[in-house]
Scaffold this motif. Sequence first.
Motif, short mmCIF file in Angstrom:
data_model
loop_
_atom_site.label_atom_id
_atom_site.label_comp_id
_atom_site.label_asym_id
_atom_site.label_seq_id
_atom_site.Cartn_x
_atom_site.Cartn_y
_atom_site.Cartn_z
N ARG A 1 -0.10 4.02 -2.78
CA ARG A 1 -0.62 5.34 -2.42
C ARG A 1 0.10 6.47 -3.14
O ARG A 1 -0.44 7.58 -3.23
N VAL B 1 0.82 -1.21 0.00
CA VAL B 1 0.00 0.00 0.00
C VAL B 1 0.85 1.26 0.00
O VAL B 1 0.47 2.29 -0.58
N SER C 1 -14.14 -3.84 2.70
CA SER C 1 -12.84 -3.22 2.49
C SER C 1 -12.41 -2.49 3.76
O SER C 1 -13.22 -1.86 4.44
N HIS D 1 -7.08 11.36 -2.23
CA HIS D 1 -7.76 10.23 -2.85
C HIS D 1 -8.92 10.73 -3.72
O HIS D 1 -9.56 11.74 -3.40
N ASP E 1 -9.61 -0.38 3.49
CA ASP E 1 -8.74 0.70 3.02
C ASP E 1 -9.13 2.01 3.70
O ASP E 1 -10.30 2.26 3.99
N THR F 1 -13.12 2.84 3.83
CA THR F 1 -13.93 2.89 2.60
C THR F 1 -15.26 2.15 2.73
O THR F 1 -16.27 2.57 2.17
N SER G 1 -7.66 1.26 -7.64
CA SER G 1 -7.78 1.18 -6.19
C SER G 1 -7.56 2.55 -5.56
O SER G 1 -6.90 3.41 -6.17
N PRO G 2 -8.12 2.72 -4.32
CA PRO G 2 -8.97 1.80 -3.56
C PRO G 2 -10.43 1.88 -4.01
O PRO G 2 -10.80 2.75 -4.80
N GLU H 1 -2.25 6.67 -5.93
CA GLU H 1 -3.65 6.86 -5.53
C GLU H 1 -3.93 8.29 -5.08
O GLU H 1 -4.99 8.85 -5.40
#
Length: 442
Positions: free
Chosen positions: A207, A203, A387, A395, A389, A345, A380-381, A210
Motif C-alpha cells: 500500500r 499488503v 477480490s 488508490h 482488496d 474491489t 495491484s489492486p 499503491e
Amino acid sequence: MSALLQLIVVCILIQVLILVYHLTGPPKSLSRFTRTSSHTAPDFSHLAEHCAHVPPIPAASFLERQQSLAQTLHSLNASAYIAEPGASAGYFANLSGSQWHLSERPLLLIISPEINSAEQVHAKVSILTPAFELTRAKLLPLPSSIDIAYLAWPEDADPFAVAVSAIPSLSEGTVFVDGMTRNFIVDGLQKATPGSEVVVSPVEIRRLRERKSKEELEIMKCVNEVTLLAIRAVRDNMYVGMRESEAHRMIVSALAAAGLQDPGALTLFGENAALPHGSGTDRVLGAHDFALIDCDGSLHGYHSDVTRTFALPDSTVHAAHLRLWNLVHSAQANALAAAQNGTITAEVDRAARDTLHAQGYAQYLTHRLGHGVGLEVHESPYLRGGSDDVILTGHTFSDEPGIYIEGQVGVRLEDCFYVNEDGQSIFLTEGVGGAATSPWKP
C-alpha cells in the motif's frame, strides 16, 4: 437474357460490391466520407505544452518513502525489504528497470530499519551489485539520507550470502521481497538465511506504493489528460477508408509529440474491436463502423491508460450499436459511483456487470473491470470478481467496462480514476472533460 436472369445477375453484382466495400473500404468517388490521401503527417506539437509544467518526483520524496518503509518494516518485525530494479525499486529509490536491466547476475535494492541511540527508526539503503559492475552501480542516481552501502560480490562468491551479510538483526525478523522478484533470487536468499523466512511483502508494504501522494496524482492527472487529448486530436484527422495501421501510427505519433515515453496503442475498427486485444488484421474503417483506440504512455515514470470507442462526424452507426455504447457508458458511470473509500474491489466490478446484466449483456464483458495504475500500467489492486482488496484514499484504478460480441461489434470506454480525501472517486481525465459523453464527443 430473361428478366429473372437479369435480376439474379444484378443481385450477385450487389453482393460482390458489398464484399469489396468491407474488405477495401469505400470507393474513392464517395467524397462525402473519404478524405484525399496526403503525405503530410498531422501536426500534434501543441500537445507538448500540456504537461510541460509538471515536475518529476523530487529527491526529498524518495527519502520520505524510504523512511515510511523502514518504519513499516520495524512495526512488522521485519529485517529487510529487497527488490530488483523495477517499479517498486523505482518507487523507493529511483531504481527502475530502464536504468538497470535484469540479467542472471542480481543487482538488488535492500532497505533495512536501523534503530539509533534515541530509539528512532532510520532507513539503511544497500545495493548488492556484481563486483565488476560496482563503478556503474555507483553512478545510479539513488537518493538516500545516509551513505549507500554497496555490497560487491565477486563471480566466485555467493551473491545472496553477501546480500544477507549486510542485514542487521537477521535472525530476529522476516525478510520481505517485492512480489515481482524472480524465483531464483527468492530461493537464493532463503538458502542464505536458513533461520529466517523470506516471503513476498504483505499488503502493508504494497500500500505504500499503491496509495498515491498529491505529487504523484498531479503527474497522473496530466499524463491521462494529455493521452485523452491525443485521442481527440487523432480522431480529428481520421476518415472513413483509412486502415487501422494508419490510425495506429497517428496515435503513437501524437503521444510522442505530447512528450510521453513508451507510447503504445491498440486501434481497432468495426468487428475487430470485439477482440479486446486485437485481431492482427489491418481493417479498413467503414461508414457504419465504430473506431476503438486504447492507448497509454508514461510521464516521469507514471502511466496513463485511456480508451475511447467513437464515431466520426460523418459516420452512420447502427442504432443497435449506439445502444450498446450507451449501455457501456452507464456501466462505467455506475462503477465509478460504487468505488469509494472502504469499498471492496469486487463490488465495483459487480456494479458494472449488474448494469450490463439488466439489459442481458453481462456475458459480453469478458475481462475484469479494471486494474491499479501508476508506475506500472497494470498493478495491484485489481477491480475483479473474487477480490477482497479494500479501496482506500489515494488508490488509482482504470474503469474500463466493455461489450464484445465477436463477429459484430466491440465497445470499450476507459478512464482512470483516483479516490480523493473525501473518499469519492474522480476521473484523472476530469481536467479535460472526463468521460466521453457520446460516440461523437469522446
